[in-house]
Design an enzyme around this catalytic site. Structure first.
Site, short mmCIF file in Angstrom:
data_model
loop_
_atom_site.label_atom_id
_atom_site.label_comp_id
_atom_site.label_asym_id
_atom_site.label_seq_id
_atom_site.Cartn_x
_atom_site.Cartn_y
_atom_site.Cartn_z
N HIS A 122 -6.85 8.34 -1.56
CA HIS A 122 -6.06 7.53 -2.52
C HIS A 122 -5.31 8.43 -3.50
O HIS A 122 -5.79 8.73 -4.59
CB HIS A 122 -7.01 6.58 -3.26
CG HIS A 122 -6.33 5.51 -4.04
ND1 HIS A 122 -6.86 4.26 -4.21
CD2 HIS A 122 -5.15 5.49 -4.71
CE1 HIS A 122 -6.04 3.52 -4.95
NE2 HIS A 122 -5.01 4.26 -5.27
N LEU B 15 1.71 10.32 -4.57
CA LEU B 15 2.55 11.53 -4.60
C LEU B 15 3.94 11.25 -5.18
O LEU B 15 4.69 12.17 -5.47
CB LEU B 15 2.68 12.14 -3.20
CG LEU B 15 1.40 12.75 -2.62
CD1 LEU B 15 1.64 13.26 -1.21
CD2 LEU B 15 0.87 13.88 -3.50
N ARG B 16 4.29 9.96 -5.32
CA ARG B 16 5.51 9.51 -6.03
C ARG B 16 6.83 9.81 -5.33
O ARG B 16 7.87 9.36 -5.80
CB ARG B 16 5.56 10.09 -7.44
CG ARG B 16 4.36 9.76 -8.31
CD ARG B 16 4.23 8.29 -8.60
NE ARG B 16 3.25 8.01 -9.65
CZ ARG B 16 2.47 6.93 -9.67
NH1 ARG B 16 2.57 6.03 -8.71
NH2 ARG B 16 1.62 6.74 -10.64
N ASN C 163 3.34 2.91 -2.64
CA ASN C 163 4.18 2.31 -3.68
C ASN C 163 5.21 3.28 -4.24
O ASN C 163 5.26 3.56 -5.43
CB ASN C 163 3.32 1.71 -4.81
CG ASN C 163 2.46 2.75 -5.51
OD1 ASN C 163 2.20 3.83 -4.98
ND2 ASN C 163 2.03 2.44 -6.73
N ASP D 28 -1.46 -0.97 -2.60
CA ASP D 28 -2.09 -0.50 -3.85
C ASP D 28 -1.11 -0.44 -5.02
O ASP D 28 0.03 -0.02 -4.88
CB ASP D 28 -2.72 0.87 -3.67
CG ASP D 28 -3.43 1.30 -4.94
OD1 ASP D 28 -4.39 0.62 -5.33
OD2 ASP D 28 -2.98 2.27 -5.58
N HIS E 193 -11.00 1.75 -5.44
CA HIS E 193 -11.50 1.89 -6.82
C HIS E 193 -12.38 0.76 -7.37
O HIS E 193 -11.99 0.05 -8.29
CB HIS E 193 -10.36 2.16 -7.79
CG HIS E 193 -9.09 1.37 -7.57
ND1 HIS E 193 -9.07 0.01 -7.49
CD2 HIS E 193 -7.81 1.78 -7.40
CE1 HIS E 193 -7.82 -0.39 -7.30
NE2 HIS E 193 -7.05 0.66 -7.24
N ASP F 102 -7.38 8.30 -6.94
CA ASP F 102 -6.33 7.45 -7.52
C ASP F 102 -5.45 8.29 -8.44
O ASP F 102 -5.03 7.84 -9.52
CB ASP F 102 -6.91 6.24 -8.25
CG ASP F 102 -5.84 5.17 -8.53
OD1 ASP F 102 -4.69 5.33 -8.07
OD2 ASP F 102 -6.15 4.18 -9.21
ZN LIG Z 1 -4.97 0.59 -7.16
#
Ligand SMILES: [Zn+2]
Length: 428
Positions: A56, A59-60, A90, A150, A230, A303
């Site tokens: 999780h 890396l953007r 995302n 996520d 999470h 995360d």
């Molecule tokens: Zn999340």
């Protein structure tokens, strides 16, 4: 072919042994191995682990390169002892097509500090309405096996059911961010004594637990595999424990920050403690630690959620949610699990390498430290204690809740298929 002899390391915390790397593989593990022609790394007193695997990571890239890129994120991973990370979907654009997941996968290959396995979105644009092209992402060069919206919850039960049915065909898994959206509208922190005192919008535990309860039942009904991102509450632990006792194919993760920090930190109004799911209570922290120790929670996942300074340096209500975590995860796990006697180093190897690699099907990672295996390894100075200094982070972002905090342990070396990515604490 280059040879490296790691001398006298405590393999998985056990008796000191030598480990000889030849090219990309572990050639030999034993006592007093011949160092001829090999570069020697003196490792007396240090613990050698299989390269860590993070299921999780944000890396953007593409789209938010101001907070992290595949290059800076994988450098942060190597610094933290990771040899493989799973990159969340995302991004901008969202990783919901074969084209985008292949782009992320290719960037990972080019930069080479660790392996990057893209996660595909469950729904188009993370909008929760229409299933994304799960099959096409799986069949792409990126070979996606983990799917997640996520950041958002797949809250529509019919969509969740279809996703579980779809991934079952090729042994994939849906990783759920369990957050009932209506129950958390306007939520700013954990709902409880502290939120009432501070007058901040509360995020009830039941918003997480109700989704987990529904999804384990859906997984059972469909006969598919679900992973819960999470976990943050004691009640979530109870539900997963119940589901596993029933034979439901569920796995779960906990973040390092949920193992260490509580909602008491929110009293500082420092947005560095603002995170999704929120920091909970001391009772929840205790339950999460016990569940990770007894295997109810399968893995630690970071995360890692980098944000630029301006998105965190503002008032609480306006601040972005999330913390960086790759470079401090192992230290927090040592502090909360190893130094407390809840888990030994073999247990850490399981929760941070073997099990996440198994859940995500990360080929060549999460393997035993033995002859013939890929040389994905990390060497840890567990005697070290020092203050966290974000100025030294390889990540592009600095939003850590541990600045100035003393934590144990320091990763000194990381090897990815025999190639050093970190030497004496410095990236190569
Ligand atoms: Zn999340």
């Amino acid at each position: 072919m280059s040879k490296i002899l790691i001398r006298g390391a405590k393999v998985l915390g056990g008796a000191p042994q030598d480990v000889l790397i030849d090219g990309e593989i572990v050639a030999e593990v034993g006592d007093g191995l011949n160092a001829e022609g090999a570069e020697v790394v003196e490792a007396a007193g240090k613990v050698l682990l299989p390269g860590l695997v993070d299921l999780h990571t944000h890396l953007r890239e593409p789209g938010r390169e101001d907070s992290e890129t595949v290059l800076t994120g994988t450098r942060a991973a190597a610094s933290g002892g990771y040899t493989a990370v799973f990159a969340m979907a995302n991004t901008f654009p969202v990783a919901d097509t074969a084209g985008v997941v292949e782009q992320v996968w290719r960037l990972g290959k080019e930069h080479g500090y660790c392996d990057v396995q893209p996660i595909g979105a469950v729904t188009v644009g993370l909008e929760g309405r229409k299933l994304a092209e799960l099959g096409a992402m799986h069949e792409s060069a990126a070979g996606v096996t983990v799917f997640s919206d996520d950041g958002k919850c797949v809250d529509d039960a019919v969509i969740m059911r279809r996703a579980l049915e779809y991934v079952k065909a090729f042994g994939g898994v849906v990783a759920q961010h369990a957050q009932e959206p209506r129950l958390t509208e306007g939520a700013q922190m954990n709902e409880g004594v502290v939120s009432a005192e501070l007058g901040l919008g509360g995020w009830p535990a039941v918003a997480e637990e109700s989704v987990i309860a529904r999804d384990v039942l859906l997984a059972e009904h469909v006969g598919s595999r679900v992973h819960i991102c999470h976990l943050s509450t004691a009640g979530s632990v109870e539900i997963v424990r119940w589901a596993k006792s029933r034979g439901i194919d569920v796995t779960a993760e906990v973040t390092p920050h949920h193992l260490l920090l509580t909602d008491e930190m929110v009293r500082t109004y420092n947005p560095v403690y603002k995170v999704n799911p929120p920091l909970r209570t001391e009772r929840d922290v205790r339950a999460l630690r016990e569940a990770l120790a007894d295997g109810t929670i399968d893995i630690v996942a970071t995360d890692h959620a980098p944000h630029p300074h301006e998105d965190k340096d503002c008032e609480w209500a306006a601040a972005a949610m999330g913390m960086v975590g790759l470079e401090t995860a192992l230290s927090v796990v040592q502090e909360t699990m190893v130094d407390t006697g809840l888990l030994d180093w073999a247990g850490v190897a399981d929760r941070m390498s073997f099990a996440p690699a198994r859940i995500g099907r990360a080929t060549g990672h999460g393997r035993p430290v033995s002859a013939g295996e890929p040389a994905n390894l990390t060497l840890v100075d567990t005697e070290y204690r020092g203050q966290v200094d974000p100025a030294g982070f390889a990540s592009r972002s600095r939003n850590t809740p541990y600045e100035g905090r003393e934590l144990p342990g320091r990763v000194t070396h990381t090897w990815l298929r025999g190639k050093a990515t970190l030497v004496d604490g410095k990236l190569t």
